[in-house]
Design an enzyme around this catalytic site. Structure first.
Site, short mmCIF file in Angstrom:
data_model
loop_
_atom_site.label_atom_id
_atom_site.label_comp_id
_atom_site.label_asym_id
_atom_site.label_seq_id
_atom_site.Cartn_x
_atom_site.Cartn_y
_atom_site.Cartn_z
CD GLU A 168 -1.66 -2.26 1.84
OE1 GLU A 168 -0.41 -2.61 1.98
OE2 GLU A 168 -2.36 -3.04 2.17
CD1 TRP B 275 -2.04 -1.96 23.66
CD2 TRP B 275 -1.06 -1.37 21.66
NE1 TRP B 275 -3.36 -1.38 22.84
CE2 TRP B 275 -2.51 -0.95 21.70
CE3 TRP B 275 -0.20 -0.81 20.83
CZ2 TRP B 275 -3.00 -0.17 20.58
CZ3 TRP B 275 -0.65 -0.24 19.78
CH2 TRP B 275 -2.05 0.13 19.42
P1 ADP Z 1 1.69 -8.78 2.02
O1 ADP Z 1 2.87 -9.82 2.64
O2 ADP Z 1 0.41 -8.39 3.13
O3 ADP Z 1 1.65 -8.61 0.58
P2 ADP Z 1 3.62 -6.66 2.08
O4 ADP Z 1 4.52 -7.55 1.32
O5 ADP Z 1 3.41 -5.44 1.50
O6 ADP Z 1 2.31 -7.18 2.54
O7 ADP Z 1 4.44 -6.54 3.48
C1 ADP Z 1 4.08 -5.60 4.37
C2 ADP Z 1 4.42 -5.96 5.71
O8 ADP Z 1 5.67 -6.44 5.75
C3 ADP Z 1 4.90 -4.63 6.56
O9 ADP Z 1 3.31 -4.10 7.08
C4 ADP Z 1 5.45 -5.08 7.50
O10 ADP Z 1 4.51 -5.78 8.92
C5 ADP Z 1 6.32 -6.17 7.04
N1 ADP Z 1 7.76 -5.48 6.88
C6 ADP Z 1 7.97 -4.90 5.76
N2 ADP Z 1 9.28 -4.50 5.86
C7 ADP Z 1 9.70 -4.87 7.11
C8 ADP Z 1 10.86 -4.82 7.79
N3 ADP Z 1 11.96 -4.19 7.44
N4 ADP Z 1 10.96 -5.16 9.33
C9 ADP Z 1 10.01 -5.83 9.78
N5 ADP Z 1 8.72 -5.85 9.16
C10 ADP Z 1 8.86 -5.54 7.65
#
Ligand code: ADP
Length: 538
Positions: free
Chosen positions: A331, A443
């Site tokens: 997003e 939390w």
């Molecule tokens: P999806 O897997 O639902 O398609 P994305 O690939 O867009 O979603 O992944 C986004 C999510 O991945 C973020 O909201 C976060 O939770 C996690 N994420 C992305 N980069 C990092 C990071 N550097 N460290 C920790 N979590 C991360």
């Protein structure tokens, strides 16, 4: 009073025009299905892009039509990126690692008219084609000699498709808010949801992500994206590299092959690369085992999930490569934060620096962020208080494809992540909103507890979920997988002593053989919660 500057729309066509004229000599090297080392220049790429645009036009493709790709990172995928978006239709990149039912749902929801696919995915397409009535043409990304034997009706190969077409094309003038591409989230809850990018969001994201304290791209660089072009635009590198004249090295289906990646890095003098942590663990193992150095490589960007300390440490000590955390999501196009040391942090001891390097980084220009507590109040950026991460900006989604807006009353998008920000501006992800444990008005970060658990030498993997509790609302339950050694619950809980506040300590421990994972390899707490739905504490 209005400014008197020209109103020139920000479109991907302008990136292409600039790259063709100014960076036309820049090389693009690919591993393709039908060629282990394909090499040409950006100028060659855009010549073929124009042939492809003519070929698409000959099929009657119109403005706004969705055209899907199921493809690895290679030169043909790059040509599709530009030909589809710049001719006014919408590039719909599909993640082949999703479940076939999800892919079928996505193609039907987007109503894709054409599907371009890597021949390696032919079996997947065979199973899907009869269930996707909107798709009129399937085109395999190869030449005629490599067309796979399949039951896909009237299958064409890409080379024959573009071959007879003219290499000049009159690109239409597009509005900057026209849709350019579409990518669905993996949908850990419910159906996948489509994020519809615009030309403007893509250009602005490319500009900001190329800045020196982010991806830092220039004509002196060679970038090898291991982030797939089928997910979140490969972090925009297919746009930002041609924009800046950075040489592209595209590893095709060899993204998890340590030997090929090492060869590409050393033969093509790759300076920068980007991907998820598991890729870098694979490469690290290969480099250590084969006793190989990677002298050209100066930095690795890690995102998608948290980067283990060992990666940062070993790449630095053994290979003189700096590892940078980046954070974002589908997003957000995806970039939201990037980890670069400020002079103040660089002046600290190595051990103190590591605490910052492990954070997800500082907010990039263009993204406005709020961290809210559970009453919706903004929390202080003191590095301790954490809350829901909300963002707004020109490359942040305001809603999902064919759904309404999904922003709050202040105009922010709720990322679903929970984080703190310290006084130096470094954000640390502490949880996902749906995973954080809400206990008596406090939390508790499930990720913090999981990290402590896997710090125990006999614990292979761990997950913490909140289970209902009469007095506290929810309390943490630790679910762990051991390394074939017996560990007692008491022993594991003793390992938490002194590492977290008393009220954060897990109330109970359960040992299981294996933790459930999603199609994209992330831990599936949804499945775990279902598995432990009847668990009662207190
Ligand atoms: P999806 O897997 O639902 O398609 P994305 O690939 O867009 O979603 O992944 C986004 C999510 O991945 C973020 O909201 C976060 O939770 C996690 N994420 C992305 N980069 C990092 C990071 N550097 N460290 C920790 N979590 C991360």
């Amino acid at each position: 009073m209005k400014g008197q500057m020209m109103d020139v729309p920000l479109t991907i066509t302008e990136i292409m025009r600039h790259a063709d004229r100014i960076n036309g000599e820049t090389e693009v090297v690919s591993v393709a299905y039908d060629n282990p080392r394909h090499r040409y220049t950006l100028s060659d790429a855009f010549k073929r892009t124009r042939k492809l645009a003519n070929a698409l036009k000959s099929l009657g493709i119109k403005k706004g039509d969705r055209i899907a790709t199921l493809a690895w990172n290679d030169y043909r995928h790059l040509e599709l990126y530009y030909a589809i978006s710049c001719s006014g239709s919408v590039l719909h990149t599909i993640n082949p690692r999703l479940f076939p039912e999800q892919i079928e749902y996505i193609i039907n929801h987007a109503e894709d008219g054409i599907v371009f696919f890597d021949p390696l995915f032919a079996p997947l397409i065979e199973g899907l084609q009869a269930k996707c009535p909107s798709v009129k043409h399937f085109i395999a990304l190869c030449d005629a000699a490599h067309l796979p034997e399949t039951s896909i009706p009237e299958l064409m190969d890409y080379e024959s498709f573009i071959e007879s077409h003219n290499d000049s094309f009159d690109w239409p003038q597009l509005a900057e808010d026209d849709a350019s591409s579409l990518c669905y989230t993996s949908g850990t809850t419910g159906h996948p949801k489509g994020v519809l990018y615009s030309h403007r969001s893509t250009v602005l994201h490319s500009l900001a992500s190329a800045l020196p304290d982010a991806f830092s791209l220039s004509v002196h660089d060679t970038v090898m994206p291991i982030v797939p072009m089928f997910h979140v635009n490969g972090w925009g590198l297919a746009y930002s590299a041609p924009m800046t004249g950075t040489k592209l090295v595209l590893p095709g289906p060899k993204m998890a092959d340590g030997e090929t990646l090492t060869d590409l890095i050393n033969n093509e003098e790759v300076t920068m690369t980007a991907g998820v942590p598991v890729v870098w663990l694979t490469l690290l193992e290969h480099l250590k085992q084969s006793d190989t150095q990677v002298p050209s490589l100066s930095r690795i960007i890690v995102g998608g999930s948290a980067c283990p300390e060992l990666l940062i440490q070993e790449y630095d000590e053994l290979f003189d490569v700096s590892v940078h955390h980046a954070w974002g999501m589908t997003e957000m196009s995806p970039l939201g934060t990037f980890n670069q040391m400020t002079p103040k942090i660089a002046a600290l001891s190595e051990q103190e620096q590591m605490a910052y390097k492990l954070k997800q980084g500082r907010i990039v220009f263009g993204v406005d962020m709020r961290i809210e507590d559970w009453q919706g109040e903004a929390v202080e950026w003191d590095g301790h208080q954490f809350g829901a991460v909300k963002v707004r900006g020109p490359w942040v989604a305001s809603g999902y494809y064919k759904q309404g807006e999904s922003i709050d009353s202040n105009g922010y998008f709720d990322t679903g992540d929970v984080a703190s920000i310290d006084p130096h501006g470094y954000m640390l992800i502490t949880d996902r909103s749906k995973d954080v444990i809400k206990s008596g008005g406090e939390w508790i970060s499930s990720i913090e507890l999981e990290n402590i658990a896997v710090g125990h030498p006999d614990i292979k993997e761990a997950a913490v979920i909140g289970v209902p509790h009469k007095k506290w609302g929810e309390r943490p339950l630790l679910i762990a997988v051991t390394r074939d050694v017996d560990v007692s619950a008491e022993e594991l809980l003793a390992h938490f002593e002194g590492k977290v506040a008393k009220f954060c300590m897990p109330d109970a421990v359960e040992f299981i053989k294996e933790l459930p994972h999603t199609a994209t390899g992330k831990l599936s707490k949804k499945d775990l919660r279902e598995q432990f739905a009847s668990y009662v504490l207190g």
